[in-house]
Design a protein around this motif. Sequence first.
Motif, PDB file in Angstrom:
ATOM      1  N   ARG A  46       0.844  -1.188   0.000  1.00 63.41           N
ATOM      2  CA  ARG A  46       0.000   0.000   0.000  1.00 63.41           C
ATOM      3  C   ARG A  46       0.881   1.241   0.000  1.00 63.41           C
ATOM      4  O   ARG A  46       1.679   1.449   0.910  1.00 63.41           O
ATOM      5  CB  ARG A  46      -0.898  -0.024   1.226  1.00 63.41           C
ATOM      6  CG  ARG A  46      -1.966   1.020   1.195  1.00 63.41           C
ATOM      7  CD  ARG A  46      -3.039   0.675   2.227  1.00 63.41           C
ATOM      8  NE  ARG A  46      -3.973   1.763   2.380  1.00 63.41           N
ATOM      9  CZ  ARG A  46      -5.015   1.943   1.605  1.00 63.41           C
ATOM     10  NH1 ARG A  46      -5.239   1.109   0.609  1.00 63.41           N
ATOM     11  NH2 ARG A  46      -5.840   2.957   1.795  1.00 63.41           N
ATOM     12  N   VAL A  47       0.708   2.084  -1.019  1.00 57.07           N
ATOM     13  CA  VAL A  47       1.495   3.312  -1.149  1.00 57.07           C
ATOM     14  C   VAL A  47       0.538   4.446  -1.463  1.00 57.07           C
ATOM     15  O   VAL A  47      -0.119   4.455  -2.504  1.00 57.07           O
ATOM     16  CB  VAL A  47       2.554   3.198  -2.279  1.00 57.07           C
ATOM     17  CG1 VAL A  47       3.318   4.497  -2.424  1.00 57.07           C
ATOM     18  CG2 VAL A  47       3.501   2.053  -2.013  1.00 57.07           C
ATOM     19  N   GLY A  48       0.432   5.401  -0.560  1.00 52.53           N
ATOM     20  CA  GLY A  48      -0.358   6.611  -0.790  1.00 52.53           C
ATOM     21  C   GLY A  48      -1.810   6.358  -1.141  1.00 52.53           C
ATOM     22  O   GLY A  48      -2.330   6.989  -2.048  1.00 52.53           O
ATOM     23  N   GLY A  49      -2.455   5.452  -0.479  1.00 54.88           N
ATOM     24  CA  GLY A  49      -3.861   5.192  -0.727  1.00 54.88           C
ATOM     25  C   GLY A  49      -4.124   4.189  -1.825  1.00 54.88           C
ATOM     26  O   GLY A  49      -5.261   3.787  -2.029  1.00 54.88           O
ATOM     27  N   SER A  50      -3.109   3.801  -2.567  1.00 56.27           N
ATOM     28  CA  SER A  50      -3.272   2.804  -3.628  1.00 56.27           C
ATOM     29  C   SER A  50      -2.561   1.519  -3.232  1.00 56.27           C
ATOM     30  O   SER A  50      -1.535   1.547  -2.559  1.00 56.27           O
ATOM     31  CB  SER A  50      -2.666   3.301  -4.942  1.00 56.27           C
ATOM     32  OG  SER A  50      -3.299   4.482  -5.348  1.00 56.27           O
ATOM     33  N   THR A  51      -3.085   0.414  -3.674  1.00 60.89           N
ATOM     34  CA  THR A  51      -2.451  -0.877  -3.418  1.00 60.89           C
ATOM     35  C   THR A  51      -1.830  -1.369  -4.712  1.00 60.89           C
ATOM     36  O   THR A  51      -2.503  -1.455  -5.741  1.00 60.89           O
ATOM     37  CB  THR A  51      -3.485  -1.894  -2.906  1.00 60.89           C
ATOM     38  OG1 THR A  51      -4.119  -1.360  -1.745  1.00 60.89           O
ATOM     39  CG2 THR A  51      -2.824  -3.205  -2.554  1.00 60.89           C
ATOM     40  N   TYR A  52      -0.544  -1.678  -4.661  1.00 62.06           N
ATOM     41  CA  TYR A  52       0.194  -2.161  -5.824  1.00 62.06           C
ATOM     42  C   TYR A  52       0.609  -3.606  -5.602  1.00 62.06           C
ATOM     43  O   TYR A  52       0.927  -4.004  -4.487  1.00 62.06           O
ATOM     44  CB  TYR A  52       1.451  -1.313  -6.070  1.00 62.06           C
ATOM     45  CG  TYR A  52       1.156   0.129  -6.372  1.00 62.06           C
ATOM     46  CD1 TYR A  52       0.629   0.503  -7.600  1.00 62.06           C
ATOM     47  CD2 TYR A  52       1.413   1.121  -5.429  1.00 62.06           C
ATOM     48  CE1 TYR A  52       0.367   1.834  -7.885  1.00 62.06           C
ATOM     49  CE2 TYR A  52       1.155   2.449  -5.700  1.00 62.06           C
ATOM     50  CZ  TYR A  52       0.628   2.799  -6.925  1.00 62.06           C
ATOM     51  OH  TYR A  52       0.362   4.113  -7.202  1.00 62.06           O
ATOM     52  N   GLN A  53       0.615  -4.363  -6.681  1.00 59.41           N
ATOM     53  CA  GLN A  53       1.146  -5.722  -6.659  1.00 59.41           C
ATOM     54  C   GLN A  53       2.626  -5.622  -7.021  1.00 59.41           C
ATOM     55  O   GLN A  53       2.977  -5.414  -8.171  1.00 59.41           O
ATOM     56  CB  GLN A  53       0.408  -6.605  -7.674  1.00 59.41           C
ATOM     57  CG  GLN A  53      -1.056  -6.787  -7.387  1.00 59.41           C
ATOM     58  CD  GLN A  53      -1.289  -7.647  -6.168  1.00 59.41           C
ATOM     59  OE1 GLN A  53      -0.619  -8.649  -5.963  1.00 59.41           O
ATOM     60  NE2 GLN A  53      -2.247  -7.253  -5.354  1.00 59.41           N
ATOM     61  N   VAL A  54       3.480  -5.751  -6.019  1.00 59.21           N
ATOM     62  CA  VAL A  54       4.913  -5.552  -6.206  1.00 59.21           C
ATOM     63  C   VAL A  54       5.595  -6.908  -6.388  1.00 59.21           C
ATOM     64  O   VAL A  54       5.464  -7.781  -5.525  1.00 59.21           O
ATOM     65  CB  VAL A  54       5.517  -4.805  -4.991  1.00 59.21           C
ATOM     66  CG1 VAL A  54       7.001  -4.609  -5.167  1.00 59.21           C
ATOM     67  CG2 VAL A  54       4.816  -3.474  -4.794  1.00 59.21           C
ATOM     68  N   PRO A  55       6.309  -7.101  -7.501  1.00 58.44           N
ATOM     69  CA  PRO A  55       7.015  -8.373  -7.687  1.00 58.44           C
ATOM     70  C   PRO A  55       8.239  -8.462  -6.782  1.00 58.44           C
ATOM     71  O   PRO A  55       8.961  -7.473  -6.609  1.00 58.44           O
ATOM     72  CB  PRO A  55       7.423  -8.350  -9.158  1.00 58.44           C
ATOM     73  CG  PRO A  55       7.412  -6.922  -9.542  1.00 58.44           C
ATOM     74  CD  PRO A  55       6.433  -6.229  -8.657  1.00 58.44           C
ATOM     75  N   ARG A  56       8.432  -9.622  -6.188  1.00 58.20           N
ATOM     76  CA  ARG A  56       9.578  -9.849  -5.301  1.00 58.20           C
ATOM     77  C   ARG A  56      10.118 -11.239  -5.536  1.00 58.20           C
ATOM     78  O   ARG A  56       9.389 -12.151  -5.910  1.00 58.20           O
ATOM     79  CB  ARG A  56       9.143  -9.712  -3.844  1.00 58.20           C
ATOM     80  CG  ARG A  56       8.559  -8.337  -3.567  1.00 58.20           C
ATOM     81  CD  ARG A  56       8.320  -8.123  -2.136  1.00 58.20           C
ATOM     82  NE  ARG A  56       9.573  -8.163  -1.412  1.00 58.20           N
ATOM     83  CZ  ARG A  56       9.672  -7.929  -0.121  1.00 58.20           C
ATOM     84  NH1 ARG A  56       8.607  -7.645   0.575  1.00 58.20           N
ATOM     85  NH2 ARG A  56      10.829  -7.981   0.496  1.00 58.20           N
ATOM     86  N   GLU A  57      11.398 -11.402  -5.265  1.00 63.42           N
ATOM     87  CA  GLU A  57      11.998 -12.727  -5.342  1.00 63.42           C
ATOM     88  C   GLU A  57      11.486 -13.569  -4.173  1.00 63.42           C
ATOM     89  O   GLU A  57      11.184 -13.052  -3.116  1.00 63.42           O
ATOM     90  CB  GLU A  57      13.523 -12.641  -5.271  1.00 63.42           C
ATOM     91  CG  GLU A  57      14.153 -12.139  -6.539  1.00 63.42           C
ATOM     92  CD  GLU A  57      15.660 -12.208  -6.487  1.00 63.42           C
ATOM     93  OE1 GLU A  57      16.195 -13.104  -5.794  1.00 63.42           O
ATOM     94  OE2 GLU A  57      16.292 -11.366  -7.128  1.00 63.42           O
ATOM     95  N   VAL A  58      11.411 -14.855  -4.407  1.00 58.24           N
ATOM     96  CA  VAL A  58      10.926 -15.769  -3.388  1.00 58.24           C
ATOM     97  C   VAL A  58      12.124 -16.457  -2.753  1.00 58.24           C
ATOM     98  O   VAL A  58      13.031 -16.916  -3.458  1.00 58.24           O
ATOM     99  CB  VAL A  58       9.994 -16.830  -4.023  1.00 58.24           C
ATOM    100  CG1 VAL A  58       9.432 -17.751  -2.969  1.00 58.24           C
ATOM    101  CG2 VAL A  58       8.874 -16.162  -4.781  1.00 58.24           C
ATOM    102  N   SER A  59      12.134 -16.524  -1.416  1.00 62.23           N
ATOM    103  CA  SER A  59      13.224 -17.227  -0.737  1.00 62.23           C
ATOM    104  C   SER A  59      13.134 -18.718  -1.035  1.00 62.23           C
ATOM    105  O   SER A  59      12.075 -19.235  -1.422  1.00 62.23           O
ATOM    106  CB  SER A  59      13.147 -16.997   0.775  1.00 62.23           C
ATOM    107  OG  SER A  59      12.015 -17.637   1.314  1.00 62.23           O
ATOM    108  N   ALA A  60      14.221 -19.416  -0.847  1.00 61.21           N
ATOM    109  CA  ALA A  60      14.271 -20.840  -1.190  1.00 61.21           C
ATOM    110  C   ALA A  60      13.273 -21.647  -0.361  1.00 61.21           C
ATOM    111  O   ALA A  60      12.599 -22.542  -0.886  1.00 61.21           O
ATOM    112  CB  ALA A  60      15.685 -21.373  -0.983  1.00 61.21           C
ATOM    113  N   ARG A  61      13.164 -21.328   0.924  1.00 56.22           N
ATOM    114  CA  ARG A  61      12.234 -22.070   1.781  1.00 56.22           C
ATOM    115  C   ARG A  61      10.790 -21.828   1.381  1.00 56.22           C
ATOM    116  O   ARG A  61       9.980 -22.758   1.349  1.00 56.22           O
ATOM    117  CB  ARG A  61      12.428 -21.666   3.244  1.00 56.22           C
ATOM    118  CG  ARG A  61      13.679 -22.259   3.856  1.00 56.22           C
ATOM    119  CD  ARG A  61      13.855 -21.837   5.279  1.00 56.22           C
ATOM    120  NE  ARG A  61      12.741 -22.296   6.105  1.00 56.22           N
ATOM    121  CZ  ARG A  61      12.560 -21.930   7.364  1.00 56.22           C
ATOM    122  NH1 ARG A  61      13.401 -21.118   7.938  1.00 56.22           N
ATOM    123  NH2 ARG A  61      11.536 -22.389   8.050  1.00 56.22           N
TER     124      ARG A  61
END
Length: 157
Positions: A80-95
Amino acid sequence: MPRNYKSTAKYVQADPRFGSKLAMKFINQLMLDGKKSVAMNVFYEAVDLASKRLKEVPPEEVFTTALENVRPAVEVRSRRVGGSTYQVPREVSARRAQSLGIRWIINNARKKKGMPMARRLAAEFVDACNNTGSSVQWKENVHKMADANKAYSHFSY
């Protein structure tokens, strides 16, 4: 997660047939109502059936290859950034990638109806080894979501 959380990862024993902790984690996820012996029989039967279908591949390698092909590399997390919700891509940990792969294989095998669980799981293993099937499709959808939202990757930290 509670403050007094203690990881149970160090208490997981290796499974009796392959000597693999990964296989035991899979069996523990597959288990329902505390019936570990039933889950072990289902898992081993599924691995044997899948290795018969794939001919030249040993049983343990069928399982590890299937899990490798299903594990995601990136995922999207809501931010959530400034009233908007963004789908932020992130790397996934191995576990987390490992646990997601296990969860997707089991859930997609449970969705199939009309066969015993061992046959459904074997079909899912064969499909995952061949990079086809619903579990691999799930991973590809997650990767597509991450690729579509890469413009918001600067919001991750």
